[in-house]
Motif scaffolding. Structure first.
Motif, PDB file in Angstrom:
ATOM      1  N   CYS A  49     -22.603  28.441  -8.470  1.00 22.68           N
ATOM      2  CA  CYS A  49     -21.518  29.124  -9.023  1.00 22.68           C
ATOM      3  C   CYS A  49     -20.714  29.221  -7.742  1.00 22.68           C
ATOM      4  N   PHE A  73     -20.101  36.657  -8.394  1.00 26.10           N
ATOM      5  CA  PHE A  73     -21.279  35.699  -8.056  1.00 26.10           C
ATOM      6  C   PHE A  73     -22.492  36.300  -7.452  1.00 26.10           C
ATOM      7  N   GLY A 174     -25.027  28.570 -12.703  1.00 28.80           N
ATOM      8  CA  GLY A 174     -23.807  28.339 -12.212  1.00 28.80           C
ATOM      9  C   GLY A 174     -22.878  27.474 -12.349  1.00 28.80           C
TER      10      GLY A 174
END
Length: 310
Positions: A49, A73, A174
Motif C-alpha cells: 500500500c 492504510f 495494496g
C-alpha cells in the motif's frame, strides 16, 4: 475462554511481545487470532500500500505520499490482517491441530469458540469497511474486489501446490490501492507493482513455510516449500528476481529517478542476503529471514518517498 483452556503464547511470536506481557488474559486469545502478537503480518500487508502511494506521488509530481492515505492504510492493514487471519484459523482449525507450530492457536486449543471467532471476524471487517469508505469510489470498488481472493486462500493448501500464489494475490492488493486512492483509476505502473508484490509474497512465504515442511507432509498440506524441496533456494531466488524486474519496470513507467533506483538496488541486496542465508532445514533462520522482509520493504518505501521529495 472455555474452562480448562490455558493461556498459551505461540512459538512464532516474538519473545516479550506486548500481547503476552501487557494484555489482559481474557483478551490474549483474540489478539492472537488477529496476530497482534506477530506484527510482521500486517507490516507485509501494509508495505505494498505504501509503495503504491509513494509511486503515485512520484507519477503525480507530489512531494510526498498522501499522509492521510498512508495512515488509513495502516489502520486498514491491521484490521484486515486480523480479520483474514481469524477467518483462516476458522477454516483451518482441524489442520492446525495436527501441526506442531499451530496446535496451540486459540481455536484448535479451545481458548476461543467458533461462534466468538466469527463475531470477531465481523467486528474487524467493520473496522476495515470504515477505513475503505474514506477513499474515492474507484478505490472502494477495488478494495471490495479483493474479497473473493481472501475467502479462497485457506482452501488452496488442500488442492494447489502453490497456495502462496493465491496468498500473494491477496496480500499484494495494496499495490493497486495506493495508486487508486490518489488517481481514482489504475495504470500499467501500479499493475506491475502489484505483480512484483505478488512475486515477493510467494518468495517470503515459501521461506516461512520451511518451518512446517515435515508437519505439512504428514497433514497433507501443500506448499511451495514442499514443491521446491531441495531446490527451495533457487525457487525463492527466482521469485525475488521476478520481483526486482517487475519493480524496475513499474518505476520506469512512473518516471522514478535515481533515489528510487538506488532504493531498488538496496532492496535487491537485502533479498539476495536472504537467499544466501537460506537453509531448507533451519526453521529458526527461516523465521528470521521471513521477518526481515519488513525492513526490506521499508527500505524501498523510504527510497520511493525520497524520490518524490527530491
Amino acid at each position: 475462554m472455555p474452562a480448562g483452556a490455558r493461556d498459551r503464547s505461540l512459538p512464532d511470536a516474538p519473545r516479550g511481545n506486548l500481547v503476552d506481557q501487557l494484555a489482559p488474559a481474557a483478551a490474549r486469545p483474540f489478539l492472537r487470532l488477529a496476530r497482534i502478537d506477530r506484527p510482521i503480518g500486517w507490516w507485509l500487508l501494509l508495505l505494498p500500500c505504501w509503495w503504491s502511494a509513494a509511486l503515485a506521488a512520484i507519477a503525480a509530481g507530489r512531494a510526498y505520499p498522501d499522509p492521510f492515505h498512508c495512515a488509513l492504510f495502516l489502520v486498514g492493514a491491521v484490521a484486515m490482517r486480523g480479520a483474514g487471519s481469524t477467518y483462516n484459523d476458522l477454516v483451518d482449525r482441524d489442520l492446525d491441530g495436527r501441526v506442531e507450530r499451530t496446535r496451540n492457536r486459540p481455536l484448535p486449543s479451545g481458548q476461543v469458540s467458533v461462534r466468538a471467532a466469527i463475531a470477531f471476524v465481523l467486528l474487524q471487517c467493520l473496522v476495515g469497511l470504515l477505513v475503505l469508505v474514506q477513499f474515492n469510489a474507484f478505490a472502494i470498488a477495488a478494495g471490495f474486489a479483493s474479497v473473493g481472493i481472501v475467502l479462497l486462500y485457506p482452501f488452496m493448501k488442500r488442492v494447489f501446490w502453490m497456495p502462496q500464489i493465491v496468498l500473494g494475490l491477496a496480500f499484494a492488493w495494496g499495490g493497486l490501492m495506493g495508486w487508486a486512492a490518489l488517481f481514482g483509476s489504475l495504470a500499467a505502473a501500479p499493475v506491475l507493482l502489484y505483480l512484483a508484490a505478488v512475486a515477493w509474497t510467494v518468495g517470503y512465504d515459501t521461506i516461512y513455510a520451511l518451518q512446517d515442511i515435515e508437519d505439512d507432509e504428514v497433514a497433507g498440506i501443500k506448499s511451495s516449500a514442499r514443491l521446491f524441496g531441495a531446490r527451495v533456494r533457487g525457487g525463492v531466488a527466482a521469485c525475488y528476481g521476478l520481483t526486482l524486474g517487475l519493480l524496475a519496470a513499474a518505476l520506469w513507467l512512473a518516471g522514478a529517478g535515481l533515489p528510487a533506483l538506488l532504493g531498488l538496488a538496496a532492496f535487491g541486496a537485502h533479498l539476495a542476503w536472504q537467499v544466501a542465508r537460506l537453509g531448507p532445514a533451519d526453521g529458526r533462520m527461516a523465521l528470521r529471514l521471513f521477518r526481515s522482509n519488513r525492513d526490506a520493504g521499508l527500505i524501498l518505501f523510504a527510497a520511493l518517498a525520497l524520490d518524490a521529495w527530491v
